[in-house]
Design a protein around this motif. Structure first.
Motif, short mmCIF file in Angstrom:
data_model
loop_
_atom_site.label_atom_id
_atom_site.label_comp_id
_atom_site.label_asym_id
_atom_site.label_seq_id
_atom_site.Cartn_x
_atom_site.Cartn_y
_atom_site.Cartn_z
N LYS A 236 0.87 -1.19 0.00
CA LYS A 236 0.00 0.00 0.00
C LYS A 236 0.90 1.23 0.00
N LEU A 237 0.65 2.12 -0.93
CA LEU A 237 1.39 3.38 -1.00
C LEU A 237 0.56 4.45 -0.29
N THR A 238 1.14 5.05 0.73
CA THR A 238 0.43 6.10 1.47
C THR A 238 1.05 7.44 1.15
N MET A 239 0.22 8.37 0.71
CA MET A 239 0.70 9.74 0.45
C MET A 239 -0.10 10.64 1.39
N PRO A 240 0.49 10.96 2.55
CA PRO A 240 -0.32 11.56 3.62
C PRO A 240 -0.75 13.00 3.39
N ASP A 241 -0.09 13.70 2.48
CA ASP A 241 -0.38 15.13 2.34
C ASP A 241 -0.34 15.54 0.87
N VAL A 242 -1.46 15.39 0.20
CA VAL A 242 -1.54 15.77 -1.22
C VAL A 242 -2.82 16.59 -1.42
N ASP A 254 -8.58 1.47 -12.14
CA ASP A 254 -8.31 1.27 -13.56
C ASP A 254 -8.54 -0.22 -13.84
N GLU A 255 -9.62 -0.55 -14.55
CA GLU A 255 -9.95 -1.97 -14.78
C GLU A 255 -8.84 -2.68 -15.55
N GLU A 256 -8.14 -1.94 -16.42
CA GLU A 256 -7.16 -2.59 -17.28
C GLU A 256 -5.85 -2.90 -16.54
N THR A 257 -5.45 -2.06 -15.60
CA THR A 257 -4.15 -2.27 -14.94
C THR A 257 -4.28 -2.74 -13.50
N VAL A 258 -5.47 -2.67 -12.95
CA VAL A 258 -5.78 -2.94 -11.54
C VAL A 258 -5.19 -1.91 -10.56
N ALA A 259 -4.54 -0.86 -11.07
CA ALA A 259 -4.07 0.20 -10.17
C ALA A 259 -5.28 0.96 -9.64
N HIS A 260 -5.25 1.33 -8.36
CA HIS A 260 -6.39 2.06 -7.80
C HIS A 260 -5.93 2.96 -6.67
N TRP A 261 -6.71 3.98 -6.41
CA TRP A 261 -6.40 4.89 -5.31
C TRP A 261 -7.69 5.39 -4.71
N ALA A 268 -3.83 10.44 -0.21
CA ALA A 268 -4.44 9.24 -0.81
C ALA A 268 -3.64 7.99 -0.46
N TYR A 269 -4.31 6.86 -0.60
CA TYR A 269 -3.67 5.55 -0.60
C TYR A 269 -3.77 5.02 -2.03
N ALA A 270 -2.71 4.35 -2.49
CA ALA A 270 -2.77 3.76 -3.83
C ALA A 270 -2.21 2.35 -3.79
N LEU A 271 -2.77 1.51 -4.65
CA LEU A 271 -2.41 0.08 -4.64
C LEU A 271 -2.53 -0.52 -6.03
N PHE A 272 -1.91 -1.66 -6.21
CA PHE A 272 -2.32 -2.55 -7.29
C PHE A 272 -1.98 -3.97 -6.90
N THR A 273 -2.67 -4.91 -7.51
CA THR A 273 -2.52 -6.31 -7.17
C THR A 273 -1.77 -6.96 -8.32
N ASP A 274 -0.53 -7.31 -8.05
CA ASP A 274 0.31 -7.85 -9.11
C ASP A 274 0.17 -9.38 -9.14
N PRO A 275 -0.46 -9.91 -10.19
CA PRO A 275 -0.68 -11.37 -10.21
C PRO A 275 0.61 -12.17 -10.25
N SER A 276 1.73 -11.52 -10.62
CA SER A 276 2.98 -12.30 -10.70
C SER A 276 3.69 -12.43 -9.34
N THR A 277 3.15 -11.80 -8.30
CA THR A 277 3.78 -11.92 -6.98
C THR A 277 3.77 -13.38 -6.53
N PRO A 278 4.93 -13.93 -6.19
CA PRO A 278 4.96 -15.36 -5.84
C PRO A 278 4.34 -15.65 -4.48
N VAL A 279 3.92 -16.89 -4.33
CA VAL A 279 3.49 -17.37 -3.01
C VAL A 279 4.72 -17.42 -2.11
#
Ligand SMILES: Cc1cc2nc3c(=O)[nH]c(=O)nc-3n(C[C@H](O)[C@H](O)[C@H](O)COP(=O)(O)OP(=O)(O)OC[C@H]3O[C@@H](n4cnc5c(N)ncnc54)[C@H](O)[C@@H]3O)c2cc1C
Length: 398
Positions: A236-242, A254-261, A268-279
């Motif tokens: 989770k990316l936290t940007m406390p003062d924007v 963003d439906e195409e990239t899964v990036a969201h904020w 803001a908080y920003a995230l994305f779910t990277d399917p290539s992240t290993p178990v």
């Protein structure tokens, strides 16, 4: 407002021992107490809710692709909406902001898929999901890019402060709480768990609930159970003062990239779910990777937040905002649904495998687990029965 019953010494016995003091353990204790049971929370760390729960974005939505998870999360949203009243914790503010979830697509194929999903969601009783044309989306939400061709939006989705919810549930449960107590094993005899072993001694019990989040597989293995829970790092990316972040914006995805904020703190908080992240193995200290921040903030990145919200590019040009990273682990099951209920050991109950939805899912999930403990719900009527046949599910978007 939320005060807990932290126990100085370990009790010799307990009716329901809940292993894990994150939001799932706290919710389990809350529903156990409401069902007339006496819960005890065992937590390895020096404080409640310090592992995965505070790493989350605290978001909730009914925009799912199946009716069972919709029903599960709906229970949570109902609890969140009347939290102080239902828990009896007058004045407790869980920071609930009902600002909606806006899924944006920049492609025609994405637009077709959105319409199919929304049609299905309407059939499942979620009638208030709207399809917005690109222009309608920009009219309502001026931060949206001209490249967005369509969006789906539900005004009733939103976000809250997960730690406040977890601590509130733990307090309202009046459970005994043992901190800095690591569960190290179980005595199983005659096919049932008799005793929970910890680094501070042993507790005999009637029931055990595995609410150990990313450690739930490891915990189950201590009782001889093999459950398929796969931890993967999420950040989770936290940007406390924007100040440029529109404070009333919805969760913008963003439906195409899964990036969201989403708006949070004064930024803001920003995230994305990277399917290539290993178990990975479960971890007590999950280390973030700064590349995650650059991937979201750099306008040149294919996952740039600026793709659908151009003000992020203007910010990047002036020098990226101050940021910090938080990391935790999702515990995925094969079908990305939680495991809720008795395991192969009938008094060892699973409440885990939330696959990234454990804030919004925890109240419904805990209620399902407790209803099975007291015999109000049969495993055959439970779509989240841990012993179900699981179909491997591809990564959905969040
Ligand atoms: C970056 C990120 C963003 C997320 N965003 C969202 C979101 O927006 N909405 C949403 O619904 N979900 C979200 N999630 C998922 C959500 O955070 C989790 O599903 C949820 O917090 C799981 O709660 P938990 O109580 O099971 O786990 P935890 O909070 O990890 O609690 C488990 C506890 O068990 C304890 N424990 C483990 N083993 C032992 C042992 N042997 N003995 C004693 N104690 C033990 C641990 O110390 C820990 O405190 C997100 C997750 C991440 C990482």
């Amino acid at each position: 407002v939320a005060t807990f019953r932290v126990l100085e010494s370990l009790p010799r016995s307990a009716q329901v021992v809940i292993v894990g003091g994150g939001i799932v353990g706290a919710a389990t204790a809350f529903f156990a107490r409401r069902a007339g049971l006496s819960p005890l929370i065992i937590e390895a760390r020096p404080a409640l809710s310090t592992l995965t729960t505070p790493a989350s974005t605290g978001a909730f939505r009914l925009q799912f692709d199946n009716p069972e998870e919709i029903a599960l999360v709906r229970e949570g949203i109902e609890l969140f909406a009347s939290f102080a009243e239902i828990t009896g914790l007058a004045g407790l503010d869980i920071g609930m902001r009902v600002q909606g979830y806006l899924f944006c697509t920049t492609t025609e194929s994405g637009a077709v898929r959105q319409r199919e999903w929304v049609r299905a969601q309407h059939e499942w009783g979620v009638h208030d999901v709207e399809i917005l044309s690109g222009d309608e989306a920009r009219y309502r939400f001026p931060h949206i890019s001209r490249d967005v061709v369509q969006a789906r939006f539900r005004a009733g989705d939103g976000f809250l402060k997960p730690k406040r919810v977890a601590l509130g549930l733990a307090a309202a449960s009046r459970a005994g709480i043992c901190l800095e107590t690591l569960v190290t094993g179980f005595e199983v005899s005659g096919g049932v768990v008799k005793t929970v072993h910890t680094n501070r001694g042993s507790i005999s019990c009637e029931h055990v609930v595995d609410a150990a989040g990313p450690f739930s597989g490891k915990l189950a293995a201590m009782a001889g159970l093999d459950i398929d829970v796969r931890p993967r790092r999420r950040m989770k990316l936290t940007m406390p003062d924007v100040p440029e972040v529109p404070a009333h914006a919805p969760m913008t995805i963003d439906e195409e990239t899964v990036a969201h904020w989403r708006p949070g703190m004064n930024g803001a908080y920003a995230l994305f779910t990277d399917p290539s992240t290993p178990v990975a193995d479960p971890e007590w200290n999950v280390r973030p990777d700064s590349q995650f921040a650059f991937d979201l903030l750099s306008p040149a990145s294919e996952r740039s937040l600026a793709r659908i919200s151009p003000f992020w590019a203007e910010l990047a040009e002036r020098g990226e905002p101050d940021w910090l990273l938080h990391a935790g682990q999702y515990e995925y099951t094969a079908d990305h649904r939680p495991m809720l209920g008795p395991s192969a050991i009938p008094n060892f109950h699973l409440n885990c495998g939330y696959s990234g939805h454990g804030i919004m899912g925890s109240p419904g999930g805990a209620r399902v687990v407790v209803d099975q403990i007291v015999g109000r719900l049969k495993p055959r009527d439970n779509p989240f029965d841990p012993n179900r046949a699981m179909v491997e599910r591809p990564f959905d978007i969040l």
